[in-house]
Enzyme design. Structure first.
Site: not given
Length: 299
Positions: A271, A122, A139, A228, A226, A99, A124, A126
């Site tokens: 990712e 996402d 990332h 994830d 992303d 990412h 996360h 980030d």
């Protein structure tokens, strides 16, 4: 949506330490993305992959950020490539890579808009910096860097600072936030739909609110997805999986609603790590979600 799509592969694996995500663009192509989009009536121009430098054996003495020089150089290349695609009046579609590629993506996209919006799909936030990151992995920093927060090498990609305003960001699917990220979200007033909101409100309401919120304040919207963000059962081939994520079907609904709204002007899917995957399942999921984003329907 623009019927010309330019694909750019960004095989970056330097923003973190788990190898394999550099093969993400190849895995997505192998999963049939070009044929899928062409079947929907799009004109596809695959620009190939950005050349990525090598990991740095000696880290910079003045920062804990890993591979800072190589990530910076690659981000500048991606920024320039995206600007050329936009000049050609084509839709930029970028395949990662980890990412950290979003630093270059947003630098390239934002120059063409006065008030760019960003949907950050996402697990996360980030939003880390060198000071708040537990790992030093870049990332985990692209959204902060795009806000103009963090190391100067990352915030100045493209020759300017501040690619997006905090009030123009919507994070969807968050379920793993570091303390520094929580503080930044509250300080800057960033709109976040965690898994709590998705579970409680439902994805339909989340997307309705997101579309309404960004439609009224932006002149273009970038989707940074992303894999994830999805639950690891649906997308196992990612470097930092977090259980309890967005389902495959919820993600399709989100993409379908964005397609109906005609809101997205650029996108990246990141990712995908084939080494950690199961028979290219995650890349196939990415391709299926792109199909929905670009208007694919059952009937």
């Amino acid at each position: 949506m623009n019927k010309k799509i330019s694909i750019i592969g960004m095989p970056m694996d330097l923003g973190q330490t788990r190898r394999g995500v550099d093969m993400g663009p190849s895995a997505i192509r192998y999963a049939g993305i070009v044929n899928r989009l062409e079947a929907l009536g799009y004109e596809i121009d695959d620009k190939g992959d950005i050349e990525i430098g090598q990991a740095e054996r000696v880290q910079s003495e003045d920062t804990n950020l890993k591979n800072l020089k190589a990530v910076t150089e690659a981000s500048e290349k991606l920024c320039t490539s995206i600007q050329k695609v936009i000049e050609e009046e084509s839709f930029p579609l970028i395949f990662g890579g980890d990412h950290s590629i979003a630093i270059g993506t947003l630098a390239g996209v934002s120059k063409s808009y006065n008030n760019l919006g960003v949907i950050w799909y996402d697990a996360h936030g980030d939003l880390n910096t060198a000071e708040t990151s537990p790992s030093g992995n870049i990332h985990g920093m692209p959204l902060a860097a795009s806000l103009g927060i963090g190391h100067e090498s990352l915030t100045t990609i493209g020759g300017y600072v501040g690619k997006v305003r905090p009030e123009n960001i919507v994070i969807i699917g968050a379920r793993s936030l570091d303390e520094g990220e929580r503080i930044l979200i509250k300080e800057r007033g960033i709109k976040v739909y965690t898994m709590h909101e998705i579970d409680r409100m439902g994805m339909t309401k989340v997307m309705e609110e997101t579309i309404k919120y960004l439609s009224g304040r932006t002149d273009g919207v970038h989707l940074s997805l992303d894999l994830d963000g999805l639950d690891p059962q649906d997308a196992p081939g990612v470097g930092t999986p977090v259980i309890g994520g967005i389902s495959y079907r919820e993600s399709h609904l989100a993409m379908e609603m964005l397609a109906e709204a005609g809101l997205i002007t650029s996108a990246e899917f990141v990712e995908v790590n084939p080494i950690l995957d199961e028979k290219n399942k995650t890349a196939s999921v990415a391709v299926a979600l792109m199909g929905s984003l670009f208007g694919e329907k059952l009937l």
